[in-house]
Write a protein that holds these residues in place. Structure first.
Motif, PDB file in Angstrom:
ATOM      1  N   UNK A  74      41.719   6.618  44.576  1.00 48.64           N
ATOM      2  CA  UNK A  74      42.106   6.277  43.208  1.00 48.64           C
ATOM      3  C   UNK A  74      41.584   7.354  42.263  1.00 48.64           C
ATOM      4  N   UNK A  75      42.439   7.793  41.349  1.00 50.66           N
ATOM      5  CA  UNK A  75      42.089   8.862  40.404  1.00 50.66           C
ATOM      6  C   UNK A  75      41.192   8.310  39.306  1.00 50.66           C
ATOM      7  N   UNK A  76      39.933   8.157  39.629  1.00 47.35           N
ATOM      8  CA  UNK A  76      38.936   7.660  38.685  1.00 47.35           C
ATOM      9  C   UNK A  76      37.721   8.563  38.763  1.00 47.35           C
ATOM     10  N   UNK A  77      36.843   8.430  37.806  1.00 50.59           N
ATOM     11  CA  UNK A  77      35.577   9.159  37.838  1.00 50.59           C
ATOM     12  C   UNK A  77      34.469   8.124  37.822  1.00 50.59           C
ATOM     13  N   UNK A  78      33.658   8.055  38.870  1.00 59.28           N
ATOM     14  CA  UNK A  78      33.776   8.773  40.138  1.00 59.28           C
ATOM     15  C   UNK A  78      34.957   8.251  40.949  1.00 59.28           C
ATOM     16  N   UNK A  79      35.443   9.094  41.876  1.00 58.68           N
ATOM     17  CA  UNK A  79      36.604   8.686  42.670  1.00 58.68           C
ATOM     18  C   UNK A  79      36.299   7.430  43.489  1.00 58.68           C
ATOM     19  N   UNK A  80      37.285   6.557  43.577  1.00 58.03           N
ATOM     20  CA  UNK A  80      37.158   5.346  44.382  1.00 58.03           C
ATOM     21  C   UNK A  80      38.088   5.503  45.576  1.00 58.03           C
ATOM     22  N   UNK A  81      37.519   5.400  46.782  1.00 60.04           N
ATOM     23  CA  UNK A  81      38.287   5.539  48.013  1.00 60.04           C
ATOM     24  C   UNK A  81      38.237   4.207  48.742  1.00 60.04           C
ATOM     25  N   UNK A  82      39.402   3.709  49.123  1.00 59.44           N
ATOM     26  CA  UNK A  82      39.488   2.429  49.819  1.00 59.44           C
ATOM     27  C   UNK A  82      40.182   2.609  51.162  1.00 59.44           C
ATOM     28  N   UNK A  83      39.723   1.833  52.130  1.00 56.96           N
ATOM     29  CA  UNK A  83      40.274   1.869  53.483  1.00 56.96           C
ATOM     30  C   UNK A  83      40.805   0.495  53.838  1.00 56.96           C
ATOM     31  N   UNK A  84      41.916   0.471  54.545  1.00 56.72           N
ATOM     32  CA  UNK A  84      42.494  -0.775  55.032  1.00 56.72           C
ATOM     33  C   UNK A  84      43.218  -0.485  56.339  1.00 56.72           C
ATOM     34  N   UNK A  85      43.499  -1.545  57.090  1.00 58.62           N
ATOM     35  CA  UNK A  85      44.224  -1.375  58.342  1.00 58.62           C
ATOM     36  C   UNK A  85      45.720  -1.251  58.084  1.00 58.62           C
ATOM     37  N   UNK A  86      46.354  -0.389  58.845  1.00 58.20           N
ATOM     38  CA  UNK A  86      47.802  -0.317  58.843  1.00 58.20           C
ATOM     39  C   UNK A  86      48.322  -1.429  59.755  1.00 58.20           C
ATOM     40  N   UNK A  87      49.603  -1.603  59.799  1.00 55.89           N
ATOM     41  CA  UNK A  87      50.204  -2.572  60.728  1.00 55.89           C
ATOM     42  C   UNK A  87      49.847  -2.192  62.164  1.00 55.89           C
ATOM     43  N   UNK A  88      49.839  -0.908  62.446  1.00 51.01           N
ATOM     44  CA  UNK A  88      49.479  -0.395  63.775  1.00 51.01           C
ATOM     45  C   UNK A  88      48.015  -0.739  64.096  1.00 51.01           C
ATOM     46  N   UNK A  89      47.133  -0.617  63.110  1.00 52.91           N
ATOM     47  CA  UNK A  89      45.729  -0.965  63.293  1.00 52.91           C
ATOM     48  C   UNK A  89      45.536  -2.454  63.504  1.00 52.91           C
ATOM     49  N   UNK A  90      46.306  -3.267  62.789  1.00 60.46           N
ATOM     50  CA  UNK A  90      46.231  -4.714  62.968  1.00 60.46           C
ATOM     51  C   UNK A  90      46.690  -5.107  64.370  1.00 60.46           C
ATOM     52  N   UNK A  91      47.735  -4.435  64.855  1.00 65.21           N
ATOM     53  CA  UNK A  91      48.233  -4.719  66.203  1.00 65.21           C
ATOM     54  C   UNK A  91      47.186  -4.336  67.251  1.00 65.21           C
ATOM     55  N   UNK A  92      46.519  -3.211  67.053  1.00 69.58           N
ATOM     56  CA  UNK A  92      45.472  -2.806  67.986  1.00 69.58           C
ATOM     57  C   UNK A  92      44.329  -3.810  67.964  1.00 69.58           C
ATOM     58  N   UNK A  93      43.936  -4.248  66.795  1.00 66.22           N
ATOM     59  CA  UNK A  93      42.853  -5.227  66.681  1.00 66.22           C
ATOM     60  C   UNK A  93      43.221  -6.510  67.425  1.00 66.22           C
TER      61      UNK A  93
END
Length: 126
Positions: A74-93
């Motif tokens: 996210x274009x903020x100061x300080x930068x905010x970075x977020x992680x989430x599972x993709x559909x492929x990651x959910x299937x692997x889980x």
């Protein structure tokens, strides 16, 4: 450009799957993102006790390359970075859940203790 050892050739499907999920922390990262949804880096680090910043960064990069994890900056100061599972990651889980159950039975069979994660569910997820 040299081909990465993580890109095969593979002998079987299990070989290819273990290539993607290999590493001490990837299973825990998958679990953390599946259980909590979108997480910031510091939240992930707290949710995976014992992982170093370097290893978490390395595994997240590999998982992003393998299409398991979305990384949003996210274009903020300080930068905010977020992680989430993709559909492929959910299937692997989901595919790893039976392996996790096998591991729990192994722990019980050998009389070992399992350390419960503070955020672990007390009941199976629907």
């Amino acid at each position: 450009m040299a081909k990465s050892a993580r890109n095969g050739p593979y002998v079987c499907g299990i070989d290819a799957a273990l290539d993607v999920v290999g590493g001490k922390w990837k299973g825990l990262i998958l679990w953390e993102l599946d259980w909590h949804g979108t997480r910031r880096f510091a939240e992930l680090r707290r949710g995976v006790p014992g992982v170093s910043e370097k290893m978490l960064t390395q595994h997240l990069r590999e998982m992003e390359q393998d299409g398991l994890v979305n990384r949003v900056v996210h274009a903020e100061v300080p930068p905010r970075v977020e992680y989430s599972l993709t559909e492929h990651g959910q299937a692997l889980n989901a595919a790893l859940q039976p392996l996790g159950e096998w591991g729990k039975r192994r722990i019980a069979r050998e009389g070992r203790e399992m350390v419960e994660h503070p955020d672990a569910p007390t009941m199976p997820r629907p």
